[in-house]
Design an enzyme around this catalytic site. Structure first.
Site, PDB file in Angstrom:
ATOM      1  N   ASN A 137      -6.478   2.719  10.523  1.00 36.66           N
ATOM      2  CA  ASN A 137      -5.689   1.603  11.025  1.00 36.66           C
ATOM      3  C   ASN A 137      -5.490   1.624  12.539  1.00 36.66           C
ATOM      4  OD1 ASN A 137      -4.087   3.943  10.029  1.00 36.66           O
ATOM      5  ND2 ASN A 137      -2.398   2.887  11.018  1.00 36.66           N
ATOM      6  N   THR A 153      11.586  -6.631 -11.817  1.00 31.10           N
ATOM      7  CA  THR A 153      11.330  -8.071 -11.881  1.00 31.10           C
ATOM      8  C   THR A 153      10.184  -8.453 -10.955  1.00 31.10           C
ATOM      9  OG1 THR A 153      13.676  -8.445 -12.313  1.00 31.10           O
ATOM     10  CG2 THR A 153      12.372 -10.340 -11.591  1.00 31.10           C
ATOM     11  N   CYS A 188       3.956   1.682  11.602  1.00 31.30           N
ATOM     12  CA  CYS A 188       4.835   2.512  10.776  1.00 31.30           C
ATOM     13  C   CYS A 188       5.420   3.693  11.534  1.00 31.30           C
ATOM     14  CB  CYS A 188       4.073   3.006   9.547  1.00 31.30           C
ATOM     15  SG  CYS A 188       3.503   1.658   8.498  1.00 31.30           S
ATOM     16  N   ALA A 212       0.804  -1.210   0.000  1.00 34.35           N
ATOM     17  CA  ALA A 212       0.000   0.000   0.000  1.00 34.35           C
ATOM     18  C   ALA A 212       0.844   1.269   0.000  1.00 34.35           C
ATOM     19  CB  ALA A 212      -0.947  -0.003   1.199  1.00 34.35           C
ATOM     20  N   THR A 213       1.965   1.274   0.712  1.00 35.98           N
ATOM     21  CA  THR A 213       2.782   2.486   0.760  1.00 35.98           C
ATOM     22  C   THR A 213       3.271   2.876  -0.630  1.00 35.98           C
ATOM     23  OG1 THR A 213       3.477   2.151   3.054  1.00 35.98           O
ATOM     24  CG2 THR A 213       4.898   3.502   1.675  1.00 35.98           C
ATOM     25  N   HIS A 251      -0.264  -8.684   3.260  1.00 32.18           N
ATOM     26  CA  HIS A 251       0.038  -9.146   4.615  1.00 32.18           C
ATOM     27  C   HIS A 251      -1.008  -8.740   5.639  1.00 32.18           C
ATOM     28  CE1 HIS A 251       1.752  -5.366   6.510  1.00 32.18           C
ATOM     29  NE2 HIS A 251       1.673  -5.005   5.246  1.00 32.18           N
ATOM     30  N   GLN A 264      -7.052  -1.616   5.281  1.00 33.11           N
ATOM     31  CA  GLN A 264      -7.636  -2.261   6.462  1.00 33.11           C
ATOM     32  C   GLN A 264      -9.047  -2.798   6.214  1.00 33.11           C
ATOM     33  OE1 GLN A 264      -5.997  -3.038   9.072  1.00 33.11           O
ATOM     34  NE2 GLN A 264      -4.174  -1.763   8.900  1.00 33.11           N
ATOM     35  N   SER A 293      -2.718  -4.344   0.692  1.00 30.00           N
ATOM     36  CA  SER A 293      -1.479  -5.066   0.993  1.00 30.00           C
ATOM     37  C   SER A 293      -1.817  -6.479   1.435  1.00 30.00           C
ATOM     38  CB  SER A 293      -0.697  -4.364   2.118  1.00 30.00           C
ATOM     39  OG  SER A 293      -0.133  -3.156   1.671  1.00 30.00           O
TER      40      SER A 293
END
Length: 390
Positions: free
Chosen positions: A150, A239, A322, A70-71, A200, A178, A198
């Site tokens: 978040n 890549t 973060c 996301a960042t 994760h 989220q 994201s």
């Protein structure tokens, strides 16, 4: 160890790991090497993952672009839109409680000539939609607002915000990090121009995410953040991380199995016990519309950092991962009207599909012991109890 920091990251599902391993061991070819069979096989795996993400969001696969998370996606949209649409204007609207990835990027763009409006929030973390309308001008090129905060779990009315942006002909970017896995996110009814996620956060691997860019009669233009090869329609060179992308495709399909009602019941049970068994504590925005898994709790005159030190076998947080190294109070809680002291005395608990009732009970008991111990030797707490502090 009890893990209750799922808004920071979540446990990798075994099925996801199993899907990734072949692409780390046997099927390890570069997905851009289409001249040979192994490369084409890796490329096909990426396209299957793209279809998986698109099917959950209910969009076209060609509208999904893989990123590192996301960042990166936030940077790509904010910087890319600002670069491409300066002929129209330089005004971006966001909110004081956005993730630092958004706020830091907006601060960077201000140095480049952007004009940023930071909408305030009320005590429940809500923005005023009329104020949003009033801030939109002919120079506004983008509205950037998250779907779920978040730190507090507060849900923004994304559907209504999107409608306002459509009526004003302004692009809308939603950080939906989220939301995925915790609420339905159907982009056939949510008319967003951009959104990001994201892996994760929903039991997928770290370091991979996706950006949605809606295809219109006149496609939205975004300058690439990373230039290089022709990967991702020349929007994101580099890549391909094939194992992570494959894992993300499996993880996002598994969110259909998540019982959000059960998670909500555990969260409500946790909050009920905390509020009834520990004196002078409050749940931030308790009555607001919140996501199912998140509780942000303030323990009067018991610093969150001290509490966490006393419960080393329970993983919770004092805010966004973060900014965990920051010595400043949470910008989210401050924007909602909390004092510095109360913000420092707040903790975030975020559950997952793996959280059990036994873990919740154990956490409540551990928090009770920790808070009571801290307060027992605190002169400030005693002064407060004696009515000498407000």
């Amino acid at each position: 160890m009890i893990y209750l920091d799922n808004n920071a990251t979540s446990r990798l599902d075994q099925e996801v790991l199993d899907s990734m391993l072949p692409h780390l061991k046997e099927d390890y070819a570069n997905a851009s090497s289409l001249q040979h069979k192994m490369g084409r096989h890796a490329n096909q795996a990426i396209e299957e993952a793209r279809k998986s993400v698109a099917s959950i969001l209910r969009v076209q696969p060609k509208e999904i672009f893989f990123t590192s998370g996301a960042t990166e996606s936030i940077n790509m949209v904010l910087r890319g839109v600002f670069e491409r649409y300066q002929s129209k204007g330089n005004h971006i609207i966001t909110c004081q409680t956005e993730h630092k990835a958004t706020l830091s990027t907006c601060a960077y763009l201000e140095k480049k000539g952007a004009r940023i409006s930071y909408l305030p929030v009320d005590k429940n973390g809500a923005i005023d939609l009329n104020e949003l309308k009033e801030h939109i001008t002919a120079q506004t090129i983008l509205v950037s607002l998250m779907s779920v905060n978040n730190e507090t779990g507060v849900i923004h009315p994304i559907k209504e915000i999107a409608q306002i942006c459509r009526e004003e002909d302004v692009a809308f970017f939603c950080d939906s990090t989220q939301s995925i896995g915790k609420q339905d996110f159907d982009l056939t009814t949510l008319h967003l121009d951009f959104c990001c996620l994201s892996a994760h956060k929903f039991h997928g691997p770290k370091g991979v995410g996706a950006l949605f860019i809606r295809r219109k009669t006149k496609p939205l233009q975004v300058a690439p953040l990373i230039t290089g090869g022709n990967q991702e329609q020349s929007l994101r060179g580099g890549t391909y991380n094939v194992p992570a992308i494959v894992g993300m495709g499996i993880a996002i399909q598994r969110i259909k199995e998540i019982n959000t009602s059960k998670i909500t019941q555990l969260r409500d049970y946790f909050e009920k016990r905390i509020l009834s068994e520990i004196e002078e504590c409050t749940v931030t925005a308790q009555k607001a519309n919140r996501i199912c898994n998140t509780s942000n709790i303030t323990f009067k005159y018991a610093r969150g950092s001290e509490i966490m030190t006393k419960i080393p076998n329970i993983a919770i947080s004092s805010g966004s991962a973060c900014v965990s190294g920051s010595r400043n109070p949470s910008h989210v809680l401050k924007a909602m009207g909390l004092s510095d002291e109360d913000a420092f005395c707040s903790l975030r608990v975020s559950l997952s599909k793996h959280t059990t009732l036994q873990e919740i009970d154990h956490t409540v008991e551990a928090l009770k012991t920790a808070v009571n111990d801290i307060r027992s030797y605190s002169p400030i707490w005693q002064m407060y109890k004696d009515g000498l502090l407000g």
